[in-house]
Design a protein around this motif. Structure first.
Motif, short mmCIF file in Angstrom:
data_model
loop_
_atom_site.label_atom_id
_atom_site.label_comp_id
_atom_site.label_asym_id
_atom_site.label_seq_id
_atom_site.Cartn_x
_atom_site.Cartn_y
_atom_site.Cartn_z
N GLY A 140 60.18 1.52 63.31
CA GLY A 140 60.51 0.51 64.31
C GLY A 140 59.35 0.27 65.25
N VAL A 141 59.49 -0.76 66.08
CA VAL A 141 58.42 -1.04 67.04
C VAL A 141 59.00 -1.69 68.30
CG1 VAL A 141 57.82 -3.36 66.21
CG2 VAL A 141 56.02 -1.90 67.18
N HIS A 142 60.31 -1.52 68.52
CA HIS A 142 60.95 -2.23 69.62
C HIS A 142 60.75 -1.58 70.98
CE1 HIS A 142 63.05 -4.01 66.14
NE2 HIS A 142 63.15 -5.07 66.92
N ASP A 143 60.38 -0.30 71.01
CA ASP A 143 60.11 0.34 72.29
C ASP A 143 58.99 1.37 72.08
OD1 ASP A 143 61.27 2.68 71.16
OD2 ASP A 143 63.26 2.10 71.92
N LYS A 144 58.62 2.02 73.17
CA LYS A 144 57.46 2.92 73.12
C LYS A 144 57.71 4.11 72.19
CE LYS A 144 53.98 4.78 76.25
NZ LYS A 144 53.58 4.91 77.68
N ALA A 145 58.94 4.62 72.17
CA ALA A 145 59.23 5.76 71.29
C ALA A 145 59.07 5.38 69.82
CB ALA A 145 60.64 6.27 71.56
N GLN A 146 59.59 4.21 69.44
CA GLN A 146 59.45 3.76 68.06
C GLN A 146 58.00 3.49 67.70
OE1 GLN A 146 61.97 0.39 67.33
NE2 GLN A 146 63.86 1.60 67.38
N ALA A 147 57.28 2.85 68.60
CA ALA A 147 55.88 2.52 68.33
C ALA A 147 55.04 3.78 68.19
CB ALA A 147 55.32 1.62 69.43
N LEU A 158 57.87 -2.64 59.08
CA LEU A 158 58.42 -2.69 60.43
C LEU A 158 59.85 -3.22 60.36
CD1 LEU A 158 55.30 -4.05 62.35
CD2 LEU A 158 55.91 -1.70 61.74
N ALA A 159 60.82 -2.38 60.64
CA ALA A 159 62.23 -2.69 60.44
C ALA A 159 62.64 -3.93 61.22
CB ALA A 159 63.09 -1.50 60.86
N PRO A 188 48.79 5.16 54.36
CA PRO A 188 49.28 3.79 54.25
C PRO A 188 48.12 2.78 54.14
CG PRO A 188 50.43 4.96 55.99
CD PRO A 188 49.29 5.84 55.58
N SER A 189 48.28 1.83 53.24
CA SER A 189 47.26 0.79 53.08
C SER A 189 47.77 -0.59 53.47
CB SER A 189 46.77 0.75 51.63
OG SER A 189 47.85 0.47 50.74
N VAL A 190 49.08 -0.75 53.63
CA VAL A 190 49.68 -2.06 53.93
C VAL A 190 50.72 -1.90 55.04
CG1 VAL A 190 50.99 -4.02 53.02
CG2 VAL A 190 49.36 -2.82 51.54
N ILE A 191 50.70 -2.83 55.99
CA ILE A 191 51.76 -2.95 56.98
C ILE A 191 52.40 -4.30 56.80
CG2 ILE A 191 52.36 -3.04 59.44
CD1 ILE A 191 50.05 -1.22 60.04
N MET A 230 56.41 -8.56 65.36
CA MET A 230 56.41 -7.11 65.34
C MET A 230 55.03 -6.56 65.01
SD MET A 230 60.14 -6.48 63.59
CE MET A 230 60.24 -4.74 63.98
N ILE A 231 54.31 -7.21 64.09
CA ILE A 231 52.96 -6.74 63.77
C ILE A 231 52.04 -6.91 64.98
CG2 ILE A 231 50.90 -7.32 62.43
CD1 ILE A 231 52.61 -7.50 59.97
N MET A 232 52.18 -8.03 65.68
CA MET A 232 51.34 -8.23 66.86
C MET A 232 51.74 -7.29 67.99
SD MET A 232 50.39 -12.30 66.91
CE MET A 232 52.02 -12.99 66.68
#
Length: 445
Positions: free
Chosen positions: A140-147, A119-120, A167-170, A176-178
């Motif tokens: 990314g995860v900062h907005d709905k499009a990225q998520a 997660l950048a 993918p096995s790891v985040i 950001m993970i939450m």
């Protein structure tokens, strides 16, 4: 260092090299270390002055051991002290790459390379490049499009030669993970069918209860890492709620916040860290005051060296430092861990553009504040904990009374000195429930 664990012998050797390097190349350190000669390593470390962030900021140029163009510039967020930039030279970047590449080359690996989703994070400037066996996909995860894109990356099956198909790891900051977890839950993501088996957190303090929640939702292991921009290297938590073990290429100390004398097992003090040459070359920080409070679990003679438990930030905790041993009265870590379990406490969510409703409380800031007043001739020492609730407290007086009593009992159990001083009248502790808008959100950092 005869009879000491190998990690101590390594740190001892590198520490001597670090002090020599700093003396030779930094006018700041040359003057700072002039009274400690000869320097014999770990046994002489307490003789060196403690380094504060304000000193690094004030002497940024003189502290540097290399005036060449930095290969990487990183920075602290400035949320818990003066904004600070850290310079990393090309020489140390090259050494770090070659060192870890060599470690990777001699390790025995079976099966395909793990596929990571990272997660950048742009909060701390340019990252240090370190070789890894992992094949990394950045999202990314900062907005709905990225998520939404992140979900697509996580669910997709890949055809990459020698790499896992899914993918096995985040990995990412805890917020950001939450945030991603809250988004995926609201978006109908099938966690049970996910290929993700490990979550790697770093950044802020995450209570064990939140880690267990993440582990249950993802059916995955949760690994937490302690790090700060000022250091190359940090610590890892051994199991959820377990002790923290430091990397061999940093030297940790836990000391009395006033006298800087070493603390013993079971005692709480402030964490000092020293970055070691050649992992740090342009701006090594020696006996750097992190501002983090830790309880000593095992001393330096343990097989892995000093082990600690994180108990909070020093500026946001209340300790009696008048004696030889620090006495915790209210630590920000246990307080946060207690409050996060109370659903009555209001939360201002982060990442509002995700549009994930109340689930974003998982990554929000609780509304609370702590006020402290020393004793006077007319009144005892006072600590007031103000709670911003999701409702007007006068509307549910019975619920508020039960909630406050249970909270006080929990805080007394985790802070024996607080309980004892309240009982004998030396300290007055009050919890004041208020409406959410009367108490600002509190950044847990």
């Amino acid at each position: 260092m005869t009879g000491h664990p190998p990690v101590c012998a390594l740190r001892n050797e590198l520490l001597q090299q670090t002090v020599d390097w700093c003396r030779q190349r930094s006018t700041f350190y040359r003057q700072r270390f002039e009274d400690v000669e000869p320097f014999r390593g770990l046994e002489d470390l307490p003789r060196l002055p403690v380094l504060h962030r304000s000193e690094v900021v004030a002497h940024h140029q003189a502290l540097r051991c290399d005036d060449s163009l930095a290969a990487t510039v990183q920075h602290t967020t400035g949320t818990t002290g003066a904004f600070l930039q850290l310079y990393r030279s090309q020489a140390e970047q090259s050494f770090i790459w070659e060192f870890f590449a060599a470690q990777l080359a001699v390790a025995q690996h079976a099966g395909p390379r793990p596929l990571y989703v990272s997660l950048a994070n742009a909060y701390h400037g340019n990252p240090i490049s370190v070789p890894s066996r992992a094949y990394i996909l950045s999202v990314g995860v900062h907005d709905k499009a990225q998520a939404s894109q992140a979900r697509g990356v996580i669910e997709r099956q890949y055809d990459l030669p020698g790499v896992e198909s899914r993918p096995s790891v985040i990995t990412g900051t805890e917020r950001m993970i939450m945030a991603l977890t809250a988004y995926l839950e609201a978006d109908g993501f099938d966690f049970a069918a996910s290929s993700v088996k490990t979550l790697v957190l770093f950044g802020g303090h995450v209570p064990p209860s939140r880690k267990r929640l993440l582990a249950r939702m993802w059916n995955a292991r949760v690994k937490d890492s302690y790090s700060l921009t000022e250091m190359f290297g940090g610590a890892r938590e051994i199991g959820i709620g377990g002790p923290w073990v430091f990397d061999p290429h940093v030297v940790p100390e836990v000391v009395h916040p006033r006298t800087f004398a070493p603390t013993g097992e079971g005692e709480v003090g402030v964490l000092l860290l020293t970055s070691l040459y050649p992992f740090a070359q342009q701006m090594p920080l020696v006996r750097y005051l992190t501002g983090d409070l830790a309880e000593v679990v095992a001393d330096h003679d343990a097989e892995t060296g000093l082990q600690v438990r994180y108990v909070g930030r020093m500026p946001r905790s209340i300790l009696d430092l008048s004696g030889d041993t620090p006495t915790p009265l209210l630590l920000s870590g246990p307080l946060y861990e207690a409050l996060i379990e109370i659903p009555d406490v209001a939360i201002t969510p982060r990442f509002p553009d995700l549009g994930s409703g109340s689930g974003l409380d998982l990554t929000g800031d609780l509304h609370y504040a702590v006020d402290h007043e020393d004793a006077t001739d007319h009144q005892p020492e006072q600590i007031v904990l103000r709670l911003g609730l999701r409702y007007a407290p006068w509307m549910y007086p019975d619920r508020v009374e039960v909630m406050v009593r249970q909270l006080v009992d929990k805080l007394f159990a985790s802070h024996p000195a607080l309980a004892a001083r309240c009982i004998d009248g030396r300290l007055a502790f009050r919890v004041e429930p208020r409406a959410a808008d009367a108490v600002a959100p509190y950044d847990s950092k």
